[in-house]
Design an enzyme around this catalytic site. Structure first.
Site, PDB file in Angstrom:
ATOM      1  N   ASP A  67       1.001  -0.962  -0.197  1.00 33.42           N
ATOM      2  CA  ASP A  67      -0.359  -0.100  -0.060  1.00 33.42           C
ATOM      3  C   ASP A  67       0.648   1.428  -0.042  1.00 33.42           C
ATOM      4  O   ASP A  67       1.787   0.550   0.191  1.00 33.42           O
ATOM      5  CB  ASP A  67      -0.684   0.006   1.566  1.00 33.42           C
ATOM      6  CG  ASP A  67      -0.292  -0.042   2.252  1.00 33.42           C
ATOM      7  OD1 ASP A  67       1.197   0.294   3.166  1.00 33.42           O
ATOM      8  OD2 ASP A  67      -1.227  -0.691   3.665  1.00 33.42           O
ATOM      9  N   ASN A 136      -9.241  -2.271  12.470  1.00 31.07           N
ATOM     10  CA  ASN A 136     -10.669  -2.384  12.055  1.00 31.07           C
ATOM     11  C   ASN A 136     -10.716  -3.261  10.670  1.00 31.07           C
ATOM     12  O   ASN A 136     -11.528  -3.521  10.506  1.00 31.07           O
ATOM     13  CB  ASN A 136     -11.573  -1.181  11.288  1.00 31.07           C
ATOM     14  CG  ASN A 136     -10.265   0.103  10.099  1.00 31.07           C
ATOM     15  OD1 ASN A 136      -9.090  -1.278   9.803  1.00 31.07           O
ATOM     16  ND2 ASN A 136     -10.605   0.450   9.776  1.00 31.07           N
ATOM     17  N   HIS A 138      -8.656  -3.584   8.571  1.00 31.75           N
ATOM     18  CA  HIS A 138      -8.012  -3.531   7.188  1.00 31.75           C
ATOM     19  C   HIS A 138      -6.864  -4.386   7.208  1.00 31.75           C
ATOM     20  O   HIS A 138      -6.305  -4.797   8.134  1.00 31.75           O
ATOM     21  CB  HIS A 138      -8.071  -2.281   7.175  1.00 31.75           C
ATOM     22  CG  HIS A 138      -6.517  -1.812   7.182  1.00 31.75           C
ATOM     23  ND1 HIS A 138      -6.605  -0.150   7.901  1.00 31.75           N
ATOM     24  CD2 HIS A 138      -5.366  -2.355   7.779  1.00 31.75           C
ATOM     25  CE1 HIS A 138      -5.752   0.112   8.342  1.00 31.75           C
ATOM     26  NE2 HIS A 138      -4.806  -0.923   8.646  1.00 31.75           N
ATOM     27  N   GLU A 143      -9.959  -0.838   3.508  1.00 36.57           N
ATOM     28  CA  GLU A 143     -11.200  -0.455   4.567  1.00 36.57           C
ATOM     29  C   GLU A 143     -12.309  -1.081   4.898  1.00 36.57           C
ATOM     30  O   GLU A 143     -12.035  -1.540   3.118  1.00 36.57           O
ATOM     31  CB  GLU A 143     -10.826   1.136   4.787  1.00 36.57           C
ATOM     32  CG  GLU A 143      -9.448   1.402   4.920  1.00 36.57           C
ATOM     33  CD  GLU A 143      -9.242   1.722   5.753  1.00 36.57           C
ATOM     34  OE1 GLU A 143      -9.405   1.067   6.553  1.00 36.57           O
ATOM     35  OE2 GLU A 143      -9.154   3.415   6.673  1.00 36.57           O
TER      36      GLU A 143
HETATM   37  C1  GLP Z   1      -1.438   0.234   8.651  1.00 39.02           C
HETATM   38  C2  GLP Z   1      -0.808  -0.345   6.771  1.00 39.02           C
HETATM   39  C3  GLP Z   1      -1.071  -1.685   7.165  1.00 39.02           C
HETATM   40  C4  GLP Z   1      -0.333  -2.475   8.183  1.00 39.02           C
HETATM   41  C5  GLP Z   1      -1.477  -2.672   9.557  1.00 39.02           C
HETATM   42  C6  GLP Z   1      -0.729  -2.761  10.973  1.00 39.02           C
HETATM   43  O1  GLP Z   1      -2.215   0.748   8.704  1.00 39.02           O
HETATM   44  N1  GLP Z   1      -2.131   0.397   5.484  1.00 39.02           N
HETATM   45  O2  GLP Z   1      -0.846  -2.526   5.700  1.00 39.02           O
HETATM   46  O3  GLP Z   1       0.014  -4.060   7.742  1.00 39.02           O
HETATM   47  O4  GLP Z   1      -1.845  -1.301   9.189  1.00 39.02           O
HETATM   48  O5  GLP Z   1      -0.366  -1.821  11.205  1.00 39.02           O
HETATM   49  P1  GLP Z   1       0.936  -2.521  12.039  1.00 39.02           P
HETATM   50  O6  GLP Z   1       1.213  -3.750  12.284  1.00 39.02           O
HETATM   51  O7  GLP Z   1       1.648  -1.091  12.830  1.00 39.02           O
HETATM   52  O8  GLP Z   1      -0.185  -2.998  13.436  1.00 39.02           O
END
Ligand code: GLP
Length: 250
Positions: A67, A136, A138, A143
């Site tokens: 992303d 959430n 995602h 989303e």
């Molecule tokens: C972010 C990214 C994801 C990521 C997720 C978890 O918003 N868009 O690609 O995997 O949320 O992030 P984290 O590992 O910091 O909890």
């Protein structure tokens, strides 16, 4: 879904790294979908250590960015391409020509998404998707609500994601409001999906991911329908509702 439970953060990193190493041993030019976020960073460092020790060769791997924020140039610290390079691509010695970006800093974003999907198709699909779990549900920036076959596309971040991403960049005002994300269809068609989850704050969303209704409101719940999913999780994140399908790592 197969679940590997780690007792320590070191073990979480080892277990995740083992899965990537196995994929690369079987297919050196594997197509890897690579998440940023905090959770997989220890695992990437472990992979880099193995490379430094001569135990891992990722030089033929093909990397697909998961992303990217819209309107953030490559030299901005918030660039997710930059984060992917610093944490994964460069430490593993993967040539940049083997990296497929989501180009989100200007230009035709629709064409950018289409070009990305064409590269995925040309690679024969994703061999291993390395994912984190959004609060959430995602995956990438798919989303809610999100269809299981949603394509690579432009997304407005939900308020919840703006809050969760603020921890990376020092405040909500620093978080871009739009992103491009690899489609849910790209993720769901991956031959193997590794979901890395850590932290007590992910307990509830993990339980919903694994055992809740399969619903567009929790995009990660679609993983219940994917053929080959491994969840690598630390013990503090596994709740009693998640326990039944747990097999303990040794
Ligand atoms: C972010 C990214 C994801 C990521 C997720 C978890 O918003 N868009 O690609 O995997 O949320 O992030 P984290 O590992 O910091 O909890």
């Amino acid at each position: 879904m197969h679940t590997l439970v780690a007792d320590t953060s070191e073990q979480l990193s080892q277990l995740g790294a083992d899965l990537v190493a196995r994929t690369l041993a079987e297919r050196p030019a594997a197509a890897l979908l690579v998440a940023t976020g905090n959770t997989p960073m220890g695992m990437y460092q472990e992979l880099a250590r193995r490379r430094a020790d001569g135990l891992l060769d990722a030089s033929q791997a093909r990397v697909f960015q998961l992303d990217e924020y819209v309107g953030v140039p490559e030299d901005d610290v918030r660039s997710l391409y930059g984060w992917t390079r610093r944490s994964f691509v460069d430490p593993l010695g993967i040539p940049l020509e083997q990296v497929t970006r989501l180009m989100a800093d200007g230009g035709d974003l629709q064409a950018s998404c289409q070009a990305y999907d064409e590269r995925v198709a040309a690679a024969g699909g994703i061999d291993l998707a390395i994912l984190g779990l959004g609060p959430n549900g995602h995956l990438g920036f798919n989303e809610p609500p999100c269809a299981a076959d949603a394509p690579t596309r432009l997304i407005d971040l939900t308020p919840e994601s703006v809050v969760s991403n603020a921890v990376y960049w020092g405040g909500e005002d620093q978080v871009p409001r739009q992103a491009l994300t690899a489609g849910m269809n790209v993720i769901m068609q991956a031959r193997h999906i590794v979901l890395v989850v850590s932290g007590a704050h992910k307990q509830d969303i993990l339980a919903r991911t694994m055992h809740g209704p399969v619903t567009p409101d929790i995009p990660s719940s679609f993983l219940q329908l994917a053929p080959n999913v491994t969840i690598v999780v630390d013990r503090s994140t596994i709740t009693s509702t998640s326990q039944p399908s747990v097999s303990h790592a040794t």
